[in-house]
Design a protein around this motif. Sequence first.
Motif, PDB file in Angstrom:
ATOM      1  N   ILE A 135       0.886  -1.234   0.158  1.00  0.00           N
ATOM      2  CA  ILE A 135      -0.040  -0.057   0.050  1.00  0.00           C
ATOM      3  C   ILE A 135       0.920   1.102  -0.123  1.00  0.00           C
ATOM      4  N   SER A 136       1.133   2.051  -1.105  1.00  0.00           N
ATOM      5  CA  SER A 136       1.614   3.192  -1.038  1.00  0.00           C
ATOM      6  C   SER A 136       1.050   4.339  -0.454  1.00  0.00           C
ATOM      7  N   ASP A 137      -0.396   4.460  -0.242  1.00  0.00           N
ATOM      8  CA  ASP A 137      -1.386   5.387   0.078  1.00  0.00           C
ATOM      9  C   ASP A 137      -2.587   4.591   0.398  1.00  0.00           C
ATOM     10  N   CYS A 138      -3.106   5.079   1.335  1.00  0.00           N
ATOM     11  CA  CYS A 138      -4.486   4.700   1.787  1.00  0.00           C
ATOM     12  C   CYS A 138      -5.529   5.883   2.068  1.00  0.00           C
ATOM     13  N   LEU A 139      -6.538   6.216   1.410  1.00  0.00           N
ATOM     14  CA  LEU A 139      -7.003   7.451   1.463  1.00  0.00           C
ATOM     15  C   LEU A 139      -8.720   7.168   1.613  1.00  0.00           C
ATOM     16  N   ILE A 140      -9.198   7.802   2.493  1.00  0.00           N
ATOM     17  CA  ILE A 140     -10.742   7.774   2.654  1.00  0.00           C
ATOM     18  C   ILE A 140     -11.183   8.785   1.622  1.00  0.00           C
ATOM     19  N   ASP A 141     -11.924   8.280   0.766  1.00  0.00           N
ATOM     20  CA  ASP A 141     -12.311   9.035  -0.646  1.00  0.00           C
ATOM     21  C   ASP A 141     -13.873   9.772  -0.034  1.00  0.00           C
ATOM     22  N   LYS A 142     -14.076  10.904  -0.988  1.00  0.00           N
ATOM     23  CA  LYS A 142     -15.447  11.351  -0.814  1.00  0.00           C
ATOM     24  C   LYS A 142     -16.374  10.421  -1.050  1.00  0.00           C
ATOM     25  N   PRO A 143     -17.617  10.205  -0.228  1.00  0.00           N
ATOM     26  CA  PRO A 143     -18.770   9.214  -0.913  1.00  0.00           C
ATOM     27  C   PRO A 143     -19.297   9.234  -2.051  1.00  0.00           C
ATOM     28  N   LEU A 144     -19.147   8.254  -2.832  1.00  0.00           N
ATOM     29  CA  LEU A 144     -19.749   8.098  -4.190  1.00  0.00           C
ATOM     30  C   LEU A 144     -21.339   8.055  -4.130  1.00  0.00           C
ATOM     31  N   ASP A 145     -21.889   9.110  -4.761  1.00  0.00           N
ATOM     32  CA  ASP A 145     -23.475   9.356  -4.735  1.00  0.00           C
ATOM     33  C   ASP A 145     -23.903   8.472  -5.983  1.00  0.00           C
ATOM     34  N   MET A 146     -24.419   7.452  -5.694  1.00  0.00           N
ATOM     35  CA  MET A 146     -25.104   6.428  -6.814  1.00  0.00           C
ATOM     36  C   MET A 146     -26.013   5.764  -6.096  1.00  0.00           C
ATOM     37  N   ALA A 147     -27.266   5.702  -6.936  1.00  0.00           N
ATOM     38  CA  ALA A 147     -28.322   5.037  -6.476  1.00  0.00           C
ATOM     39  C   ALA A 147     -28.321   3.531  -6.040  1.00  0.00           C
ATOM     40  N   LYS A 148     -28.976   2.901  -5.332  1.00  0.00           N
ATOM     41  CA  LYS A 148     -28.558   1.496  -5.237  1.00  0.00           C
ATOM     42  C   LYS A 148     -28.951   0.702  -6.358  1.00  0.00           C
ATOM     43  N   SER A 149     -29.877   1.237  -7.160  1.00  0.00           N
ATOM     44  CA  SER A 149     -30.360   0.744  -8.355  1.00  0.00           C
ATOM     45  C   SER A 149     -29.516   0.667  -9.398  1.00  0.00           C
ATOM     46  N   ALA A 150     -28.385   1.675  -9.447  1.00  0.00           N
ATOM     47  CA  ALA A 150     -27.293   1.762 -10.307  1.00  0.00           C
ATOM     48  C   ALA A 150     -26.109   0.914 -10.118  1.00  0.00           C
ATOM     49  N   ARG A 151     -26.085   0.273  -9.138  1.00  0.00           N
ATOM     50  CA  ARG A 151     -25.003  -0.362  -8.484  1.00  0.00           C
ATOM     51  C   ARG A 151     -25.002  -1.931  -8.824  1.00  0.00           C
ATOM     52  N   ASN A 152     -25.988  -2.166  -9.757  1.00  0.00           N
ATOM     53  CA  ASN A 152     -25.884  -3.706 -10.401  1.00  0.00           C
ATOM     54  C   ASN A 152     -25.086  -3.962 -11.343  1.00  0.00           C
ATOM     55  N   SER A 153     -24.329  -3.122 -11.834  1.00  0.00           N
ATOM     56  CA  SER A 153     -23.469  -3.360 -12.925  1.00  0.00           C
ATOM     57  C   SER A 153     -22.031  -3.167 -12.674  1.00  0.00           C
ATOM     58  N   ASP A 154     -21.125  -4.405 -12.477  1.00  0.00           N
ATOM     59  CA  ASP A 154     -20.063  -4.119 -11.878  1.00  0.00           C
ATOM     60  C   ASP A 154     -19.004  -3.375 -12.689  1.00  0.00           C
ATOM     61  N   LYS A 155     -19.244  -3.308 -14.048  1.00  0.00           N
ATOM     62  CA  LYS A 155     -18.422  -2.453 -14.884  1.00  0.00           C
ATOM     63  C   LYS A 155     -18.801  -1.137 -14.698  1.00  0.00           C
ATOM     64  N   ARG A 156     -19.995  -0.700 -14.733  1.00  0.00           N
ATOM     65  CA  ARG A 156     -20.547   0.746 -14.398  1.00  0.00           C
ATOM     66  C   ARG A 156     -19.973   1.173 -13.307  1.00  0.00           C
ATOM     67  N   VAL A 157     -20.194   0.534 -11.957  1.00  0.00           N
ATOM     68  CA  VAL A 157     -19.466   0.847 -10.776  1.00  0.00           C
ATOM     69  C   VAL A 157     -17.960   1.295 -10.878  1.00  0.00           C
TER      70      VAL A 157
END
Length: 186
Positions: free
Chosen positions: A48-70
């Motif tokens: 691990i060169s860096d471990c960063l807490i990223d800003k939340p990804l605002d994405m509807a739960k219904s849009a998370r069903n495609s691994d490629k899209r995510v």
Amino acid sequence: MSIPLRIYITPFAEKGVPESGKWDCNTAKKALDVVNTIWSKAKIAFVISDCLIDKPLDMAKSARNSDKRVLDVLSLRHAPDNAVHIYLVNPIQNLAAGGSSYLHSDPEPASFVQWYGDDFANGRAWAHELGHLMSVDHVEIDYTNERQAAALRGNLMTKGLSVGSDLTKQQIETAKNSKLVKRFGA
């Protein structure tokens, strides 16, 4: 040889409301220990060169069903650089994949791994995704062939949700000769 990983702990949000995160830099380190144990068979290590807490990804739960899209949305948040980008996310309902990677690290070495609840399961899923970045494809098991099924049931790259962590000699050679490993000096 160690391959540098830039870790982005990326919680989701929906309509501006952040979801509580599961990952932190300590759990990432524990999962990476599992990754390195698995890939030590190929004499490949990740750091691990860096471990960063990223800003939340605002994405509807219904849009998370495609691994490629995510993965596409996550990878567009940060420009490619001289590290592998790993996005650690909460569990995603209705997503059969444990994560996703750009096969052969194309267009860039990036993947996401969802949370499974314990260090071994998290690390195994992460090791599987790194396998794809190192050009190792899925193993398809023909369960009508008992000998083949017995030999491959415990393989890291078995398609679908599995608990295997074994690697074949061919998978080790493919990983060692991959564009990603060669990029970092192997």
